[in-house]
Design an enzyme around this catalytic site. Structure first.
Site, PDB file in Angstrom:
ATOM      1  N   LYS A  78       0.834  -1.202   0.000  1.00 46.59           N
ATOM      2  CA  LYS A  78       0.000   0.000   0.000  1.00 46.59           C
ATOM      3  C   LYS A  78       0.867   1.250   0.000  1.00 46.59           C
ATOM      4  O   LYS A  78       1.917   1.297   0.629  1.00 46.59           O
ATOM      5  CB  LYS A  78      -0.927  -0.001   1.223  1.00 46.59           C
ATOM      6  CG  LYS A  78      -2.047  -1.030   1.140  1.00 46.59           C
ATOM      7  CD  LYS A  78      -2.983  -0.893   2.323  1.00 46.59           C
ATOM      8  CE  LYS A  78      -4.154  -1.870   2.217  1.00 46.59           C
ATOM      9  NZ  LYS A  78      -5.088  -1.731   3.367  1.00 46.59           N
ATOM     10  N   HIS A 106      -6.997 -12.869   2.236  1.00 43.18           N
ATOM     11  CA  HIS A 106      -6.633 -12.064   3.403  1.00 43.18           C
ATOM     12  C   HIS A 106      -6.722 -12.876   4.688  1.00 43.18           C
ATOM     13  O   HIS A 106      -6.064 -12.548   5.682  1.00 43.18           O
ATOM     14  CB  HIS A 106      -7.517 -10.823   3.485  1.00 43.18           C
ATOM     15  CG  HIS A 106      -6.752  -9.576   3.835  1.00 43.18           C
ATOM     16  ND1 HIS A 106      -5.757  -9.044   3.035  1.00 43.18           N
ATOM     17  CD2 HIS A 106      -6.811  -8.769   4.927  1.00 43.18           C
ATOM     18  CE1 HIS A 106      -5.256  -7.966   3.606  1.00 43.18           C
ATOM     19  NE2 HIS A 106      -5.869  -7.787   4.757  1.00 43.18           N
ATOM     20  N   ARG A 148      -3.387 -14.156   5.259  1.00 41.73           N
ATOM     21  CA  ARG A 148      -2.523 -13.093   5.794  1.00 41.73           C
ATOM     22  C   ARG A 148      -2.786 -12.914   7.289  1.00 41.73           C
ATOM     23  O   ARG A 148      -1.842 -12.775   8.086  1.00 41.73           O
ATOM     24  CB  ARG A 148      -2.780 -11.792   5.035  1.00 41.73           C
ATOM     25  CG  ARG A 148      -2.006 -10.569   5.536  1.00 41.73           C
ATOM     26  CD  ARG A 148      -2.215  -9.415   4.556  1.00 41.73           C
ATOM     27  NE  ARG A 148      -1.923  -8.130   5.130  1.00 41.73           N
ATOM     28  CZ  ARG A 148      -0.709  -7.557   5.156  1.00 41.73           C
ATOM     29  NH1 ARG A 148       0.332  -8.203   4.656  1.00 41.73           N
ATOM     30  NH2 ARG A 148      -0.536  -6.357   5.676  1.00 41.73           N
ATOM     31  N   HIS A 157       2.632  -2.696   7.920  1.00 49.01           N
ATOM     32  CA  HIS A 157       1.711  -1.736   8.521  1.00 49.01           C
ATOM     33  C   HIS A 157       2.455  -0.449   8.874  1.00 49.01           C
ATOM     34  O   HIS A 157       3.499  -0.491   9.522  1.00 49.01           O
ATOM     35  CB  HIS A 157       1.090  -2.308   9.795  1.00 49.01           C
ATOM     36  CG  HIS A 157       0.073  -3.374   9.543  1.00 49.01           C
ATOM     37  ND1 HIS A 157      -0.321  -4.277  10.510  1.00 49.01           N
ATOM     38  CD2 HIS A 157      -0.639  -3.687   8.423  1.00 49.01           C
ATOM     39  CE1 HIS A 157      -1.230  -5.089   9.998  1.00 49.01           C
ATOM     40  NE2 HIS A 157      -1.436  -4.765   8.736  1.00 49.01           N
TER      41      HIS A 157
END
Length: 320
Positions: free
Chosen positions: A192, A261, A264, A287
Site C-alpha cells: 500500500k 486475506h 494473511r 503496517h
C-alpha cells in the site's frame, strides 16, 4: 419497534403529518419515524423532562440507556437522525430554541476482529493435494496444481496481500511490482502507498515455488513476466486467486470459506502467538501504524482464552 404507547404529543403528530404529506415518505419509513419519536417521548418521560426541554446531556443519557438495552450503533444512529430532524422542524415552527440532538453522536460500532484459521487448518490447506480429475479443468493439471500450492504457501508463509502476490514477476526489473529471490530466500513486494518491503520466504514456500517454476514455461505465454499465470498464460488476477482458494478450501474439507486475506491474518496471528514480537509482525505485514497490527494481540488472547477454558481445572464450572 417500541411497544404500543399513549398518543404522541401534538408537535410530534404534526411532524409525522408533515413527513407524510410534504415529503411523501413511504409507509415503512413513517413507521420508523413514529417508533423513533415514541422512544424519544418515552425516554423524556422516564427522565421527567418535557420533550421541548431536553438538553444534549439528556439525549446522551437516552442513548446510553437504549444502548444498554441492546440497541446497536446503527439503530442508535437512525434514532438520532430522526430526532435531529424533528427538532430542526420544530425549531422552524418556533416550538423550541435549541436542537438538543446537534452534536450528539451514536457510539462507534466495534470493529470485527479479522478471521484467522487455526494452525492445523492452515497447515492442512497448505499441504493439501488436489483430487485427481479428468478433463481440462484446473484440478487435473499438475502445473496449475503446483501453482496453487505455491500461492497458498506464499500467502500463508509470507503474509502477502493478494494484490502483492499477483503483482510478483519472475525476475526483478524496473517495471516489476515485486519478485521472489529463491537463492536469498526473500521477496521484494510493493504494498500500500507504493511502499516496498522485504519479506522472508520459508523453506516450504521455496520448495513449492521451485516446483511451480519448473512447470511454468509450459503454461505462461511468451514474454509474460508474471510469476503466477492463468490457464491462458497471462497474469493471474486477484479475483481468480480468490476463486481458486475458495475451491481449494472446500476440497480440503475446511469448515469455513477461505479468502486470501484470511491467510494473511493467519500468518500474523500464528507468528505473534509463537514469537510475541509485535514490532516484527508489524514490519513483516508492512503496517505503517502499529495500532493496525495490535488487533492480532486480541486474536492471540482469544486463542489463549480457548486453551485456558479447555484445559485449566479452574476454568470449568462445577456441576452441582
Amino acid at each position: 419497534m417500541a411497544e404500543a404507547a399513549a398518543p404522541l404529543p401534538e408537535p410530534a403528530e404534526h411532524y409525522l403529518a408533515h413527513l407524510r404529506a410534504e415529503r411523501q415518505l413511504a409507509g415503512r419509513t413513517l413507521a420508523l419515524y413514529t417508533d423513533a419519536l415514541t422512544r424519544l417521548v418515552q425516554g423524556a418521560a422516564a427522565l421527567q423532562v418535557a420533550p421541548e426541554s431536553l438538553q444534549p446531556h439528556h439525549v446522551r443519557m437516552l442513548m446510553a440507556r437504549l444502548h444498554a438495552g441492546g440497541l446497536g450503533s446503527r439503530s442508535l444512529a437512525l434514532l438520532l437522525s430522526a430526532w435531529r430532524g424533528f427538532y430542526r422542524w420544530w425549531g422552524l415552527q418556533g416550538g423550541v430554541k435549541l436542537n438538543p440532538v446537534d452534536g450528539v453522536r451514536a457510539p462507534k460500532a466495534a470493529k470485527p476482529l479479522p478471521k484467522a484459521l487455526a494452525v492445523d487448518q492452515a497447515v492442512a490447506l497448505a499441504s493439501y493435494e488436489h483430487k485427481s480429475s479428468k478433463g481440462g479443468d484446473e484440478r487435473g493439471d499438475p502445473a496449475l496444481h503446483a501453482r496453487d500450492h505455491a500461492i497458498v504457501e506464499l500467502l500463508y508463509g509470507s503474509g502477502l496481500r493478494v494484490g502483492e502476490l499477483v503483482g510478483l514477476d519472475v525476475q526483478a526489473s524496473g517495471s516489476a511490482a515485486g519478485w521472489v529471490d529463491l537463492a536469498e530466500a526473500h521477496a521484494q513486494v510493493r504494498g500500500k502507498g507504493s511502499k516496498w518491503r522485504e519479506v522472508p520466504v520459508g523453506g516450504a514456500s521455496r520448495e513449492a515455488l521451485a516446483a511451480w517454476l519448473a512447470l511454468r514455461p509450459g503454461v505462461a505465454a511468451t514474454g509474460e513476466p508474471a510469476l503466477f499465470v492463468s490457464q491462458r498464460g497471462t497474469r493471474l488476477s486477484a479475483s481468480q486467486v480468490r476463486a481458486r482458494l475458495k475451491t481449494l478450501a472446500l476440497e480440503a474439507g475446511l469448515p469455513t470459506s477461505v479468502h486470501p486475506h484470511m491467510l494473511r491474518h493467519s500468518f500474523a496471528s500464528h507468528l505473534l502467538q509463537s514469537s510475541g514480537d509485535l514490532r516484527a509482525v508489524q514490519e513483516l505485514l508492512g503496517h505503517a501504524n502499529i495500532s493496525t497490527t495490535q488487533v492480532y494481540t486480541k486474536l492471540d488472547f482469544q486463542h489463549l482464552a480457548k486453551v485456558y477454558d479447555a484445559a485449566h481445572p479452574r476454568a470449568k464450572k462445577k456441576t452441582p
